[in-house]
Design a protein around this motif. Structure first.
Motif, PDB file in Angstrom:
ATOM      1  N   ALA A  48       5.402  -2.871 -16.229  1.00 58.43           N
ATOM      2  CA  ALA A  48       6.349  -3.450 -15.261  1.00 58.43           C
ATOM      3  C   ALA A  48       5.560  -4.011 -14.087  1.00 58.43           C
ATOM      4  O   ALA A  48       4.393  -3.657 -13.874  1.00 58.43           O
ATOM      5  N   VAL A  49       6.214  -4.873 -13.338  1.00 53.50           N
ATOM      6  CA  VAL A  49       5.567  -5.502 -12.183  1.00 53.50           C
ATOM      7  C   VAL A  49       6.405  -5.262 -10.930  1.00 53.50           C
ATOM      8  O   VAL A  49       7.650  -5.364 -10.983  1.00 53.50           O
ATOM      9  N   VAL A  50       5.741  -4.900  -9.831  1.00 52.58           N
ATOM     10  CA  VAL A  50       6.371  -4.890  -8.501  1.00 52.58           C
ATOM     11  C   VAL A  50       5.720  -6.022  -7.721  1.00 52.58           C
ATOM     12  O   VAL A  50       4.498  -6.019  -7.518  1.00 52.58           O
ATOM     13  N   HIS A  51       6.531  -6.993  -7.335  1.00 54.64           N
ATOM     14  CA  HIS A  51       6.001  -8.213  -6.710  1.00 54.64           C
ATOM     15  C   HIS A  51       6.254  -8.211  -5.216  1.00 54.64           C
ATOM     16  O   HIS A  51       7.346  -8.535  -4.761  1.00 54.64           O
ATOM     17  N   CYS A  52       5.216  -7.806  -4.451  1.00 56.90           N
ATOM     18  CA  CYS A  52       5.322  -7.757  -2.985  1.00 56.90           C
ATOM     19  C   CYS A  52       4.545  -8.893  -2.318  1.00 56.90           C
ATOM     20  O   CYS A  52       4.689  -9.096  -1.106  1.00 56.90           O
ATOM     21  N   ALA A  53       3.705  -9.584  -3.064  1.00 57.04           N
ATOM     22  CA  ALA A  53       2.836 -10.611  -2.452  1.00 57.04           C
ATOM     23  C   ALA A  53       3.659 -11.807  -1.991  1.00 57.04           C
ATOM     24  O   ALA A  53       4.682 -12.149  -2.589  1.00 57.04           O
ATOM     25  N   GLY A  54       3.197 -12.424  -0.905  1.00 60.31           N
ATOM     26  CA  GLY A  54       3.868 -13.634  -0.424  1.00 60.31           C
ATOM     27  C   GLY A  54       3.661 -13.800   1.061  1.00 60.31           C
ATOM     28  O   GLY A  54       3.285 -12.846   1.756  1.00 60.31           O
ATOM     29  N   LEU A  55       3.894 -15.000   1.553  1.00 60.16           N
ATOM     30  CA  LEU A  55       3.840 -15.272   2.992  1.00 60.16           C
ATOM     31  C   LEU A  55       5.170 -14.849   3.589  1.00 60.16           C
ATOM     32  O   LEU A  55       6.227 -15.058   2.987  1.00 60.16           O
ATOM     33  N   LYS A  56       5.140 -14.241   4.810  1.00 62.52           N
ATOM     34  CA  LYS A  56       6.392 -13.630   5.285  1.00 62.52           C
ATOM     35  C   LYS A  56       6.664 -13.839   6.772  1.00 62.52           C
ATOM     36  O   LYS A  56       7.523 -13.154   7.354  1.00 62.52           O
ATOM     37  N   ALA A  57       5.985 -14.768   7.422  1.00 62.32           N
ATOM     38  CA  ALA A  57       6.228 -14.962   8.853  1.00 62.32           C
ATOM     39  C   ALA A  57       7.294 -16.040   9.056  1.00 62.32           C
ATOM     40  O   ALA A  57       7.075 -17.219   8.725  1.00 62.32           O
ATOM     41  N   VAL A  58       8.427 -15.624   9.606  1.00 62.78           N
ATOM     42  CA  VAL A  58       9.554 -16.566   9.773  1.00 62.78           C
ATOM     43  C   VAL A  58       9.149 -17.765  10.624  1.00 62.78           C
ATOM     44  O   VAL A  58       9.354 -18.924  10.257  1.00 62.78           O
ATOM     45  N   ARG A  68       8.683  -7.771 -19.245  1.00 64.27           N
ATOM     46  CA  ARG A  68       9.892  -8.393 -18.686  1.00 64.27           C
ATOM     47  C   ARG A  68      10.685  -7.410 -17.822  1.00 64.27           C
ATOM     48  O   ARG A  68      11.917  -7.489 -17.765  1.00 64.27           O
ATOM     49  N   SER A  69       9.934  -6.536 -17.109  1.00 61.73           N
ATOM     50  CA  SER A  69      10.551  -5.642 -16.110  1.00 61.73           C
ATOM     51  C   SER A  69       9.929  -5.937 -14.764  1.00 61.73           C
ATOM     52  O   SER A  69       8.697  -5.849 -14.621  1.00 61.73           O
ATOM     53  N   LEU A  70      10.784  -6.320 -13.799  1.00 62.41           N
ATOM     54  CA  LEU A  70      10.265  -6.821 -12.533  1.00 62.41           C
ATOM     55  C   LEU A  70      11.081  -6.300 -11.354  1.00 62.41           C
ATOM     56  O   LEU A  70      12.327  -6.347 -11.375  1.00 62.41           O
ATOM     57  N   VAL A  71      10.384  -5.807 -10.325  1.00 61.54           N
ATOM     58  CA  VAL A  71      11.013  -5.497  -9.036  1.00 61.54           C
ATOM     59  C   VAL A  71      10.485  -6.528  -8.045  1.00 61.54           C
ATOM     60  O   VAL A  71       9.269  -6.675  -7.867  1.00 61.54           O
ATOM     61  N   PHE A  72      11.416  -7.262  -7.425  1.00 59.91           N
ATOM     62  CA  PHE A  72      11.054  -8.375  -6.542  1.00 59.91           C
ATOM     63  C   PHE A  72      11.348  -8.014  -5.096  1.00 59.91           C
ATOM     64  O   PHE A  72      12.449  -7.551  -4.775  1.00 59.91           O
ATOM     65  N   SER A  73      10.347  -8.241  -4.241  1.00 63.91           N
ATOM     66  CA  SER A  73      10.502  -8.000  -2.809  1.00 63.91           C
ATOM     67  C   SER A  73      11.308  -9.137  -2.183  1.00 63.91           C
ATOM     68  O   SER A  73      10.799 -10.236  -1.974  1.00 63.91           O
ATOM     69  N   SER A  74      12.595  -8.862  -1.931  1.00 63.79           N
ATOM     70  CA  SER A  74      13.424  -9.850  -1.258  1.00 63.79           C
ATOM     71  C   SER A  74      13.666  -9.363   0.182  1.00 63.79           C
ATOM     72  O   SER A  74      12.939  -8.503   0.682  1.00 63.79           O
ATOM     73  N   SER A  75      14.655  -9.940   0.842  1.00 65.31           N
ATOM     74  CA  SER A  75      14.791  -9.667   2.275  1.00 65.31           C
ATOM     75  C   SER A  75      16.228  -9.857   2.720  1.00 65.31           C
ATOM     76  O   SER A  75      16.972 -10.660   2.148  1.00 65.31           O
ATOM     77  N   ALA A  76      16.609  -9.145   3.753  1.00 68.47           N
ATOM     78  CA  ALA A  76      17.946  -9.291   4.340  1.00 68.47           C
ATOM     79  C   ALA A  76      18.140 -10.683   4.940  1.00 68.47           C
ATOM     80  O   ALA A  76      19.271 -11.071   5.249  1.00 68.47           O
ATOM     81  N   THR A  77      17.066 -11.440   5.059  1.00 73.58           N
ATOM     82  CA  THR A  77      17.232 -12.801   5.587  1.00 73.58           C
ATOM     83  C   THR A  77      18.032 -13.665   4.628  1.00 73.58           C
ATOM     84  O   THR A  77      18.470 -14.748   5.008  1.00 73.58           O
ATOM     85  N   HIS A  94      11.348   1.306  -4.129  1.00 72.63           N
ATOM     86  CA  HIS A  94      10.684   0.583  -5.236  1.00 72.63           C
ATOM     87  C   HIS A  94      10.471   1.529  -6.425  1.00 72.63           C
ATOM     88  O   HIS A  94      10.634   1.130  -7.592  1.00 72.63           O
ATOM     89  N   LEU A  95      10.121   2.768  -6.121  1.00 69.74           N
ATOM     90  CA  LEU A  95       9.950   3.769  -7.185  1.00 69.74           C
ATOM     91  C   LEU A  95      11.275   3.973  -7.907  1.00 69.74           C
ATOM     92  O   LEU A  95      11.337   3.949  -9.141  1.00 69.74           O
ATOM     93  N   SER A 107       0.844  -1.213   0.000  1.00 67.94           N
ATOM     94  CA  SER A 107       0.000   0.000   0.000  1.00 67.94           C
ATOM     95  C   SER A 107       0.874   1.256   0.000  1.00 67.94           C
ATOM     96  O   SER A 107       0.567   2.246  -0.671  1.00 67.94           O
ATOM     97  N   HIS A 108       1.999   1.183   0.700  1.00 69.23           N
ATOM     98  CA  HIS A 108       2.899   2.350   0.706  1.00 69.23           C
ATOM     99  C   HIS A 108       3.610   2.505  -0.638  1.00 69.23           C
ATOM    100  O   HIS A 108       3.856   3.633  -1.101  1.00 69.23           O
ATOM    101  N   VAL A 109       3.906   1.379  -1.294  1.00 70.95           N
ATOM    102  CA  VAL A 109       4.496   1.438  -2.648  1.00 70.95           C
ATOM    103  C   VAL A 109       3.477   2.034  -3.612  1.00 70.95           C
ATOM    104  O   VAL A 109       3.820   2.901  -4.438  1.00 70.95           O
ATOM    105  N   ALA A 110       2.211   1.655  -3.474  1.00 75.48           N
ATOM    106  CA  ALA A 110       1.155   2.194  -4.352  1.00 75.48           C
ATOM    107  C   ALA A 110       1.101   3.715  -4.238  1.00 75.48           C
ATOM    108  O   ALA A 110       1.037   4.434  -5.250  1.00 75.48           O
ATOM    109  N   VAL A 111       1.160   4.225  -3.019  1.00 80.08           N
ATOM    110  CA  VAL A 111       1.108   5.690  -2.816  1.00 80.08           C
ATOM    111  C   VAL A 111       2.264   6.370  -3.551  1.00 80.08           C
ATOM    112  O   VAL A 111       2.061   7.345  -4.296  1.00 80.08           O
ATOM    113  N   GLU A 112       3.478   5.852  -3.386  1.00 84.36           N
ATOM    114  CA  GLU A 112       4.645   6.503  -4.011  1.00 84.36           C
ATOM    115  C   GLU A 112       4.570   6.417  -5.535  1.00 84.36           C
ATOM    116  O   GLU A 112       4.909   7.389  -6.232  1.00 84.36           O
TER     117      GLU A 112
END
Ligand code: WQD
Length: 339
Positions: free
Chosen positions: A76-86, A117-126, A242-243, A14-19
């Motif tokens: 382009a696609v920004v891919h933030c969806a996914g399960l994220k509870a360690v 074929r333009s993609l921003v992927f939500s990865s993690s410091a994990t 992301h922007l 939602s914050h990415v959508a705003v920006e």
């Protein structure tokens, strides 16, 4: 650009959508509402004064993705969806591997079929596991200490191999450190289901009287005050990363990963003290045993993102605490109220 934003109703999405909307881009949101609320999308419209279609469904459904790419000219696609509870990922690894990897690969197949074929992927410091040294640079050794982190590590590998096989792909993986805070409007923020796993939403709920005290997971780490040290960055700064990535993709063929962090470490006790300054209350806490799997210190070297994406954090820890407190105070139960 017209951007498909998966997880668009979520805390980060939602914050990415705003920006994106506030910087002239168009957004098509997709969310299965597993850990989010469609009210967040309504709030994004209120903040930006702009409309955005939101498809409620699962990105693992190829027919839904085909419908979206057919209905909308996606650039382009920004891919933030996914399960994220360690913690949940260690209890239910198959759910995490199936969902997060199936989601990414189904999305990439749909993108390819539609010539996107333009993609921003939500990865993690994990993906750094327990870092050998800090601050952490992108060329640090990668490892996974839990199934959630493994889905991010494997996801980056899938994308690296895709880019190597098909040179017309442009891919950026963003390795989030610890996102905190809320939009300064107080209209969107983190609304965790059930008991928060993460430190900041838990502190906020203690400050609001919803929880009794903060349990400090260990004060015997090799850190200045003995408590865990992390790189907390404001979620609006994260969204602006992301922007920057989307706009950088225009001429960035191949696959690259960037750290999104502030570059400095904050301990649990320092975080609690910052939140006390923001809310004007004393936050009860109790030191208890370490949480299994926790590491002592983790913070970023953000120089690559600073240099190549022209991105750096601008909000302070105190800004993030004040914005979280404003969000928590105005929305004590998250998005359940339809104000
Ligand atoms: C921060 C610090 C805890 C809760 C996780 C995921 C990571 C990313 C961000 C998705 C640690 C301490 C915490 C509490 C505490 N998520 N703590 N009491 O573990 O650094 O990262 O969230 O990408 O993948 O691993 O964040 O907020 O859970 O913990 O003392 O009630 O606060 O020990 O030192 P973490 P966290």
């Amino acid at each position: 650009m017209n951007v498909l934003l998966t997880g668009g109703a979520g805390y980060i999405g939602s914050h990415v959508a705003v920006e994106l909307l506030e910087n002239g881009h168009d957004v098509v949101a997709l969310d299965n509402l597993h850990n989010s609320d469609v009210e967040a999308v309504n709030r994004v419209k209120r903040i930006t004064g702009r409309d955005l279609p939101c498809y409620v469904g699962d990105g693992t459904d190829p027919e839904l993705l085909d419908e979206i790419f057919t209905e909308h000219r996606i650039d382009a696609v920004v891919h933030c969806a996914g399960l994220k509870a360690v913690g949940e990922s260690t209890e239910r690894p198959l759910l995490y591997y199936r969902n997060n990897l199936d989601l990414l690969m189904t999305l990439c197949e749909a993108m390819d079929a539609h010539g996107v074929r333009s993609l921003v992927f939500s990865s993690s410091a994990t993906v750094y596991g327990d870092p050998g040294r800090v601050p952490i640079t992108e060329d640090a050794p990668l490892s996974a200490t839990n199934p959630y982190g493994a889905t991010k590590l494997f996801g980056e590998r899938v994308l690296a191999d895709l880019a190597a096989a098909s040179p017309d792909w442009r891919i950026i993986s963003l390795r989030y450190f610890n996102p905190i805070g809320a939009h300064p409007s107080g209209l969107i923020g983190e609304s965790p289901n059930g008991v928060p796993n993460n430190l900041f939403p838990y502190i906020a709920q203690v400050a609001a009287g919803r929880r009794e005290k903060v349990l400090v997971y260990g004060d015997d780490y090799d850190t200045p005050d003995g408590t865990g040290v992390r790189d907390y960055l404001h979620v609006v700064d994260l969204a602006r990363g992301h922007l920057a990535a989307i706009e950088h993709l225009a001429d960035a063929y191949g696959a690259r990963a960037y750290n999104l962090g502030g570059g400095q470490g904050t301990s649990v006790l320092e975080a609690i003290a910052a939140f006390e300054r923001a809310c004007g209350k004393e936050i009860p806490r109790q030191v208890v045993a370490r949480r299994p799997g926790d590491i002592a210190v983790c913070y970023a070297d953000p120089a690559a993102a600073n240099r190549e994406l022209g991105w750096k954090t601008t909000f302070t820890l105190d800004d993030a605490c004040a914005d979280t407190w404003r969000w928590q105070s105005a929305n004590p139960d998250g998005f359940t109220d339809r104000a």
